[in-house]
Design a protein around this motif. Structure first.
Motif, short mmCIF file in Angstrom:
data_model
loop_
_atom_site.label_atom_id
_atom_site.label_comp_id
_atom_site.label_asym_id
_atom_site.label_seq_id
_atom_site.Cartn_x
_atom_site.Cartn_y
_atom_site.Cartn_z
N ALA A 3 17.73 -24.56 49.03
CA ALA A 3 16.66 -25.45 48.56
C ALA A 3 17.21 -26.83 48.25
CB ALA A 3 16.01 -24.86 47.31
N PRO A 4 16.35 -27.86 48.23
CA PRO A 4 16.81 -29.21 47.89
C PRO A 4 17.54 -29.28 46.55
CG PRO A 4 14.62 -29.31 48.82
CD PRO A 4 14.94 -27.85 48.66
N SER A 5 17.22 -28.36 45.62
CA SER A 5 17.92 -28.34 44.33
C SER A 5 19.35 -27.81 44.48
CB SER A 5 17.16 -27.44 43.36
OG SER A 5 17.14 -26.12 43.87
N ASP A 36 25.39 -31.80 51.37
CA ASP A 36 24.45 -32.75 51.92
C ASP A 36 23.52 -33.28 50.84
OD1 ASP A 36 24.40 -33.64 54.47
OD2 ASP A 36 22.48 -32.69 54.93
N PHE A 37 23.06 -32.38 49.97
CA PHE A 37 22.14 -32.79 48.91
C PHE A 37 22.87 -33.56 47.82
CE2 PHE A 37 20.05 -28.92 50.54
CZ PHE A 37 19.02 -29.58 51.14
N GLU A 38 24.10 -33.18 47.54
CA GLU A 38 24.85 -33.87 46.50
C GLU A 38 25.10 -35.32 46.90
OE1 GLU A 38 28.16 -31.33 45.91
OE2 GLU A 38 27.08 -30.10 44.46
N LYS A 40 19.44 -37.63 39.24
CA LYS A 40 20.18 -36.91 40.28
C LYS A 40 19.65 -37.07 41.69
CE LYS A 40 22.24 -33.33 37.46
NZ LYS A 40 22.29 -31.91 37.18
N ARG A 41 18.50 -37.67 41.82
CA ARG A 41 17.90 -37.74 43.15
C ARG A 41 17.33 -39.12 43.42
NH1 ARG A 41 16.12 -32.99 45.42
NH2 ARG A 41 15.98 -34.38 47.18
N TRP A 42 17.18 -39.44 44.71
CA TRP A 42 16.47 -40.67 45.08
C TRP A 42 14.97 -40.47 45.07
CZ3 TRP A 42 18.93 -44.83 44.47
CH2 TRP A 42 20.27 -44.96 44.82
N VAL A 94 10.23 -41.09 53.96
CA VAL A 94 10.01 -40.18 55.10
C VAL A 94 10.63 -38.81 54.83
CG1 VAL A 94 10.60 -39.78 57.54
CG2 VAL A 94 9.80 -42.03 56.81
N HIS A 95 11.86 -38.83 54.27
CA HIS A 95 12.55 -37.58 53.92
C HIS A 95 11.65 -36.71 53.03
CE1 HIS A 95 16.42 -35.55 52.32
NE2 HIS A 95 15.41 -34.96 51.70
N GLU A 96 11.08 -37.33 51.99
CA GLU A 96 10.28 -36.56 51.04
C GLU A 96 8.93 -36.16 51.64
OE1 GLU A 96 11.74 -35.35 48.68
OE2 GLU A 96 13.48 -36.68 48.50
N LEU A 97 8.31 -37.03 52.41
CA LEU A 97 7.03 -36.68 53.04
C LEU A 97 7.20 -35.52 54.02
CD1 LEU A 97 5.19 -40.07 53.73
CD2 LEU A 97 4.77 -38.39 51.93
N ALA A 98 8.36 -35.47 54.68
CA ALA A 98 8.62 -34.37 55.61
C ALA A 98 8.65 -33.03 54.86
CB ALA A 98 9.93 -34.59 56.37
N HIS A 99 8.97 -33.08 53.56
CA HIS A 99 8.95 -31.85 52.75
C HIS A 99 7.53 -31.34 52.53
CE1 HIS A 99 13.14 -31.44 52.18
NE2 HIS A 99 13.31 -32.47 51.38
N ALA A 100 6.52 -32.17 52.81
CA ALA A 100 5.14 -31.69 52.71
C ALA A 100 4.90 -30.59 53.75
CB ALA A 100 4.16 -32.84 52.94
N ASN A 115 12.47 -27.00 52.90
CA ASN A 115 13.93 -27.01 53.04
C ASN A 115 14.38 -28.01 54.10
OD1 ASN A 115 14.41 -24.86 51.13
ND2 ASN A 115 13.42 -23.55 52.65
N HIS A 116 15.71 -28.19 54.21
CA HIS A 116 16.22 -29.11 55.22
C HIS A 116 16.62 -28.37 56.49
CE1 HIS A 116 17.07 -31.20 51.30
NE2 HIS A 116 16.42 -32.13 51.94
N GLY A 117 15.81 -27.39 56.87
CA GLY A 117 16.11 -26.57 58.05
C GLY A 117 15.74 -27.25 59.35
ZN LIG Z 1 15.11 -33.17 50.73
#
Ligand SMILES: [Zn+2]
Length: 236
Positions: free
Chosen positions: A31-33, A66-68, A168-170, A198-204, A208-210
């Motif tokens: 997960a993104p977390s 990647d997330f860190e 911790k996040r953008w 765009v990164h966050e909208l793609a999570h809609a 996950n970053h799969g």
């Molecule tokens: Zn993400």
């Protein structure tokens, strides 16, 4: 039923949660977390599950890293004249002037702080934070508007935008469909601001970053990897 387990990959300790369902194949999701969730077939033996998760250790560690990297770093500042501060990826020099009333504004290649408290770091930091907040509230809605059109064909509506400090996040995309952006992102170049939106909208469409998320990113923002790299390296 859910069980937690862990193993070491290099110096990293990776904890994961295992649940079982009717599926035929083992599934590992990061997960993104940074939390790791494994879904295993009902009849798979515990040892087999743990063995197969461990074999994927390199991939899991890479996902977490990647997330860190995606998290912002904030260096300590003194807020003295000559010190540089970023706005939209451009370096501005600070100019601190002693005056009766506090004020902060842009003048050419300078960010000018006028204040009676020229020696107070917290006071000057608060003024600059206030300035960044105003700039963020001007710039981010514009960028969201510009970027939303990329998603029109995917059926994603422009979300409600929340702008606040994040440690911790953008940014993040909440389960309620709100887009949250870190005020500090206003220091980044506009192309990186767009990348985060765009990164966050793609999570809609994909939490996950799969592969599905990467497919969508490649489709709407083909140079997203370069923008991500720039974001990670240009704000030190
Ligand atoms: Zn993400």
């Amino acid at each position: 039923m859910s069980a937690e387990a862990c193993f070491h990959w290099g110096r990293r300790r990776i904890t994961y949660r295992v649940t079982r369902d009717e599926r035929r194949r083992l599934k590992i999701a990061v997960a993104p977390s940074g939390s790791v969730h494994v879904t295993a077939p009902l009849d798979a033996a515990d040892d087999e599950v743990h063995y197969r998760v461990r074999r994927k250790g390199g991939w899991i560690a890479a996902q977490i890293e990647d997330f860190e990297q995606y998290r912002p770093r904030t260096p300590p500042r003194q807020y003295i004249s000559g010190e540089t501060h970023l706005l939209r990826g451009i370096q501005y020099r600070l100019r601190v002037l002693e005056t009766e009333a506090s004020r902060i504004y842009l003048s050419g290649d300078r960010i000018v702080i006028e204040t009676p408290h020229t020696e107070s770091v917290p006071h000057k930091a608060a003024l600059l934070n206030h300035f960044y907040r105003l700039e963020a509230h001007t710039e981010f809605p514009r960028r969201l508007q510009a970027v939303s059109s990329l998603f029109a064909s995917e059926g994603i509506q422009a979300p409600k935008l929340l702008i606040r400090p994040m440690t911790k996040r953008w940014g993040s995309y909440t389960p309620k469909g709100n887009l949250v952006l870190n005020i500090d992102l206003i220091r980044a170049p506009v192309q990186c601001i767009d990348y985060v939106i765009v990164h966050e909208l793609a999570h809609a469409l994909e939490p996950n970053h799969g592969p599905k998320w990467r497919w969508l990113m490649d489709k709407v923002l083909p140079d997203w990897r370069e923008r991500k790299r720039r974001l990670e390296t240009s704000l030190v």
